[in-house]
Design a protein around this motif. Sequence first.
Motif, PDB file in Angstrom:
ATOM      1  N   ASP A   1     -24.466 -25.438   6.158  1.00 47.37           N
ATOM      2  CA  ASP A   1     -25.388 -26.457   6.665  1.00 47.37           C
ATOM      3  C   ASP A   1     -24.674 -27.778   6.905  1.00 47.37           C
ATOM      4  OD1 ASP A   1     -27.452 -24.649   6.592  1.00 47.37           O
ATOM      5  OD2 ASP A   1     -28.187 -25.290   4.628  1.00 47.37           O
ATOM      6  N   ASP A   2     -23.761 -28.132   5.998  1.00 48.22           N
ATOM      7  CA  ASP A   2     -23.021 -29.382   6.180  1.00 48.22           C
ATOM      8  C   ASP A   2     -22.170 -29.341   7.435  1.00 48.22           C
ATOM      9  OD1 ASP A   2     -24.078 -30.583   3.975  1.00 48.22           O
ATOM     10  OD2 ASP A   2     -22.418 -30.081   2.646  1.00 48.22           O
ATOM     11  N   LEU A   3     -21.499 -28.216   7.662  1.00 44.77           N
ATOM     12  CA  LEU A   3     -20.642 -28.096   8.836  1.00 44.77           C
ATOM     13  C   LEU A   3     -21.471 -28.157  10.119  1.00 44.77           C
ATOM     14  CD1 LEU A   3     -17.831 -27.740   9.943  1.00 44.77           C
ATOM     15  CD2 LEU A   3     -18.057 -25.265   9.677  1.00 44.77           C
ATOM     16  N   LYS A   4     -22.639 -27.514  10.094  1.00 38.94           N
ATOM     17  CA  LYS A   4     -23.517 -27.583  11.270  1.00 38.94           C
ATOM     18  C   LYS A   4     -23.928 -29.029  11.550  1.00 38.94           C
ATOM     19  CE  LYS A   4     -25.520 -22.952  10.777  1.00 38.94           C
ATOM     20  NZ  LYS A   4     -26.742 -22.177  10.467  1.00 38.94           N
ATOM     21  N   LYS A   5     -24.228 -29.762  10.461  1.00 41.62           N
ATOM     22  CA  LYS A   5     -24.634 -31.161  10.632  1.00 41.62           C
ATOM     23  C   LYS A   5     -23.480 -31.991  11.185  1.00 41.62           C
ATOM     24  CE  LYS A   5     -25.188 -33.915   7.051  1.00 41.62           C
ATOM     25  NZ  LYS A   5     -25.766 -34.543   5.828  1.00 41.62           N
ATOM     26  N   TYR A   6     -22.256 -31.757  10.670  1.00 39.91           N
ATOM     27  CA  TYR A   6     -21.105 -32.509  11.147  1.00 39.91           C
ATOM     28  C   TYR A   6     -20.851 -32.255  12.631  1.00 39.91           C
ATOM     29  CZ  TYR A   6     -20.165 -33.029   6.137  1.00 39.91           C
ATOM     30  OH  TYR A   6     -20.279 -33.310   4.804  1.00 39.91           O
ATOM     31  N   LEU A   7     -20.946 -30.990  13.031  1.00 37.31           N
ATOM     32  CA  LEU A   7     -20.733 -30.652  14.442  1.00 37.31           C
ATOM     33  C   LEU A   7     -21.823 -31.268  15.321  1.00 37.31           C
ATOM     34  CD1 LEU A   7     -19.621 -26.913  14.190  1.00 37.31           C
ATOM     35  CD2 LEU A   7     -18.217 -28.851  14.907  1.00 37.31           C
ATOM     36  N   SER A   8     -23.049 -31.270  14.806  1.00 38.15           N
ATOM     37  CA  SER A   8     -24.150 -31.875  15.558  1.00 38.15           C
ATOM     38  C   SER A   8     -23.923 -33.368  15.752  1.00 38.15           C
ATOM     39  CB  SER A   8     -25.471 -31.623  14.821  1.00 38.15           C
ATOM     40  OG  SER A   8     -26.535 -32.246  15.489  1.00 38.15           O
ATOM     41  N   ILE A   9     -23.427 -34.033  14.719  1.00 40.35           N
ATOM     42  CA  ILE A   9     -23.143 -35.467  14.825  1.00 40.35           C
ATOM     43  C   ILE A   9     -22.027 -35.722  15.825  1.00 40.35           C
ATOM     44  CG2 ILE A   9     -22.198 -37.457  13.574  1.00 40.35           C
ATOM     45  CD1 ILE A   9     -23.696 -36.478  11.097  1.00 40.35           C
ATOM     46  N   ILE A  10     -20.972 -34.895  15.766  1.00 38.63           N
ATOM     47  CA  ILE A  10     -19.855 -35.047  16.708  1.00 38.63           C
ATOM     48  C   ILE A  10     -20.345 -34.928  18.147  1.00 38.63           C
ATOM     49  CG2 ILE A  10     -17.727 -33.994  17.560  1.00 38.63           C
ATOM     50  CD1 ILE A  10     -17.090 -33.249  14.647  1.00 38.63           C
ATOM     51  N   LEU A  11     -21.178 -33.915  18.407  1.00 39.57           N
ATOM     52  CA  LEU A  11     -21.679 -33.700  19.762  1.00 39.57           C
ATOM     53  C   LEU A  11     -22.604 -34.835  20.198  1.00 39.57           C
ATOM     54  CD1 LEU A  11     -22.382 -29.861  19.553  1.00 39.57           C
ATOM     55  CD2 LEU A  11     -20.706 -30.978  21.034  1.00 39.57           C
ATOM     56  N   SER A  12     -23.486 -35.267  19.301  1.00 39.47           N
ATOM     57  CA  SER A  12     -24.434 -36.321  19.656  1.00 39.47           C
ATOM     58  C   SER A  12     -23.723 -37.636  19.927  1.00 39.47           C
ATOM     59  CB  SER A  12     -25.463 -36.492  18.538  1.00 39.47           C
ATOM     60  OG  SER A  12     -26.353 -37.536  18.829  1.00 39.47           O
ATOM     61  N   GLU A  13     -22.809 -38.033  19.045  1.00 40.03           N
ATOM     62  CA  GLU A  13     -22.093 -39.286  19.216  1.00 40.03           C
ATOM     63  C   GLU A  13     -21.122 -39.223  20.391  1.00 40.03           C
ATOM     64  OE1 GLU A  13     -22.419 -42.446  17.016  1.00 40.03           O
ATOM     65  OE2 GLU A  13     -24.163 -41.243  17.546  1.00 40.03           O
ATOM     66  N   GLY A  14     -20.551 -38.045  20.625  1.00 41.62           N
ATOM     67  CA  GLY A  14     -19.671 -37.886  21.779  1.00 41.62           C
ATOM     68  C   GLY A  14     -20.415 -38.060  23.085  1.00 41.62           C
ATOM     69  N   LYS A  15     -21.638 -37.515  23.134  1.00 41.12           N
ATOM     70  CA  LYS A  15     -22.448 -37.673  24.343  1.00 41.12           C
ATOM     71  C   LYS A  15     -22.869 -39.126  24.522  1.00 41.12           C
ATOM     72  CE  LYS A  15     -24.176 -32.924  24.282  1.00 41.12           C
ATOM     73  NZ  LYS A  15     -25.352 -32.035  24.030  1.00 41.12           N
ATOM     74  N   ARG A  16     -23.153 -39.800  23.411  1.00 41.90           N
ATOM     75  CA  ARG A  16     -23.518 -41.216  23.503  1.00 41.90           C
ATOM     76  C   ARG A  16     -22.333 -42.041  24.012  1.00 41.90           C
ATOM     77  NH1 ARG A  16     -24.327 -45.871  19.998  1.00 41.90           N
ATOM     78  NH2 ARG A  16     -23.251 -44.870  18.272  1.00 41.90           N
ATOM     79  N   ALA A  17     -21.137 -41.717  23.519  1.00 41.47           N
ATOM     80  CA  ALA A  17     -19.940 -42.421  23.987  1.00 41.47           C
ATOM     81  C   ALA A  17     -19.706 -42.164  25.475  1.00 41.47           C
ATOM     82  CB  ALA A  17     -18.721 -41.990  23.179  1.00 41.47           C
ATOM     83  N   THR A  18     -19.953 -40.931  25.909  1.00 44.67           N
ATOM     84  CA  THR A  18     -19.814 -40.609  27.326  1.00 44.67           C
ATOM     85  C   THR A  18     -20.782 -41.427  28.169  1.00 44.67           C
ATOM     86  OG1 THR A  18     -19.126 -38.349  26.793  1.00 44.67           O
ATOM     87  CG2 THR A  18     -19.912 -38.747  29.028  1.00 44.67           C
ATOM     88  N   GLY A  19     -22.008 -41.615  27.653  1.00 43.41           N
ATOM     89  CA  GLY A  19     -22.983 -42.431  28.368  1.00 43.41           C
ATOM     90  C   GLY A  19     -22.534 -43.875  28.490  1.00 43.41           C
ATOM     91  N   ILE A  20     -21.946 -44.409  27.426  1.00 40.50           N
ATOM     92  CA  ILE A  20     -21.448 -45.787  27.459  1.00 40.50           C
ATOM     93  C   ILE A  20     -20.320 -45.922  28.481  1.00 40.50           C
ATOM     94  CG2 ILE A  20     -20.261 -47.569  26.121  1.00 40.50           C
ATOM     95  CD1 ILE A  20     -21.758 -46.513  23.660  1.00 40.50           C
ATOM     96  N   LEU A  21     -19.448 -44.919  28.511  1.00 39.33           N
ATOM     97  CA  LEU A  21     -18.349 -44.946  29.480  1.00 39.33           C
ATOM     98  C   LEU A  21     -18.870 -44.863  30.906  1.00 39.33           C
ATOM     99  CD1 LEU A  21     -15.762 -42.637  27.673  1.00 39.33           C
ATOM    100  CD2 LEU A  21     -15.647 -45.116  27.954  1.00 39.33           C
ATOM    101  N   SER A  22     -19.931 -44.099  31.102  1.00 39.50           N
ATOM    102  CA  SER A  22     -20.523 -44.007  32.443  1.00 39.50           C
ATOM    103  C   SER A  22     -21.062 -45.360  32.886  1.00 39.50           C
ATOM    104  CB  SER A  22     -21.649 -42.966  32.454  1.00 39.50           C
ATOM    105  OG  SER A  22     -21.141 -41.679  32.176  1.00 39.50           O
ATOM    106  N   GLU A  23     -21.628 -46.102  31.937  1.00 42.07           N
ATOM    107  CA  GLU A  23     -22.105 -47.445  32.267  1.00 42.07           C
ATOM    108  C   GLU A  23     -20.941 -48.362  32.649  1.00 42.07           C
ATOM    109  OE1 GLU A  23     -24.556 -49.159  29.303  1.00 42.07           O
ATOM    110  OE2 GLU A  23     -25.903 -47.447  29.173  1.00 42.07           O
ATOM    111  N   LEU A  24     -19.818 -48.207  31.945  1.00 46.68           N
ATOM    112  CA  LEU A  24     -18.650 -49.018  32.290  1.00 46.68           C
ATOM    113  C   LEU A  24     -18.161 -48.693  33.693  1.00 46.68           C
ATOM    114  CD1 LEU A  24     -16.575 -48.989  28.975  1.00 46.68           C
ATOM    115  CD2 LEU A  24     -17.725 -50.936  30.019  1.00 46.68           C
TER     116      LEU A  24
END
Length: 220
Positions: free
Chosen positions: A106-129
């Motif tokens: 469960d912890d590993l699933k949560k960590y991977l979910s956070i990585i994917l969510s934050e990575g997508k958020r970072a991609t969105g910020i870069l798209s704005e740039l």
Amino acid sequence: RAIARPVEELTEAASKMAEGNWTVSVKPSSNDEIGRLVGSFAQMGRELEAREKALTLAQESLHRSEKFAALGKFSAGIAHEVKNPLNSILGFAELSRIELGASASDDLKKYLSIILSEGKRATGILSELLTFARQKPPVLEPMSLAELLSFARDVYVPQAKKAGVELALEVRDPEVKARIDKDQIMQVVTNLMTNAIHAMEEGPAERARKLTLRLSLEGN
């Protein structure tokens, strides 16, 4: 004297105006042609002063535009450079989640979910740039604030541990929801958390280091 004196004053005022002093005071002493000439000269000074201010503002605006254009090009270059490795990280994180499947803890699933969510958020910020659209209109959607704060805490657990800071979450009203732009509110919360962690990390070692996120309704 009626002619020579006003002409001398005009000559002196013209010299001052040539040095950039547009507010030279010249008062007409008569209502004849000389008096009208003096009045016109004073009006010319006021108009030149107004035009100089307008020109200065236009030059400042142009200078700002040039700086923004340079910043836009620089941001676009950085965004392109960062986006490629970020996409690779997202791709491998997604592959890891698929490969591990049900066998992941469960912890590993949560960590991977956070990585994917934050990575997508970072991609969105870069798209704005890339489009230089920092002031995009907010996308308001109903969301649980308790879930948002819980996610923010999970994201910052590694950074807090490294700084020796304990993270805590106090939710007094877990059912609270609001129409918010998730990414923008998340950015505000994480910026505050980053500043707080850095401030505690730089403070005295003997002082307790605990950061608490609280959620409650007020004014009811």
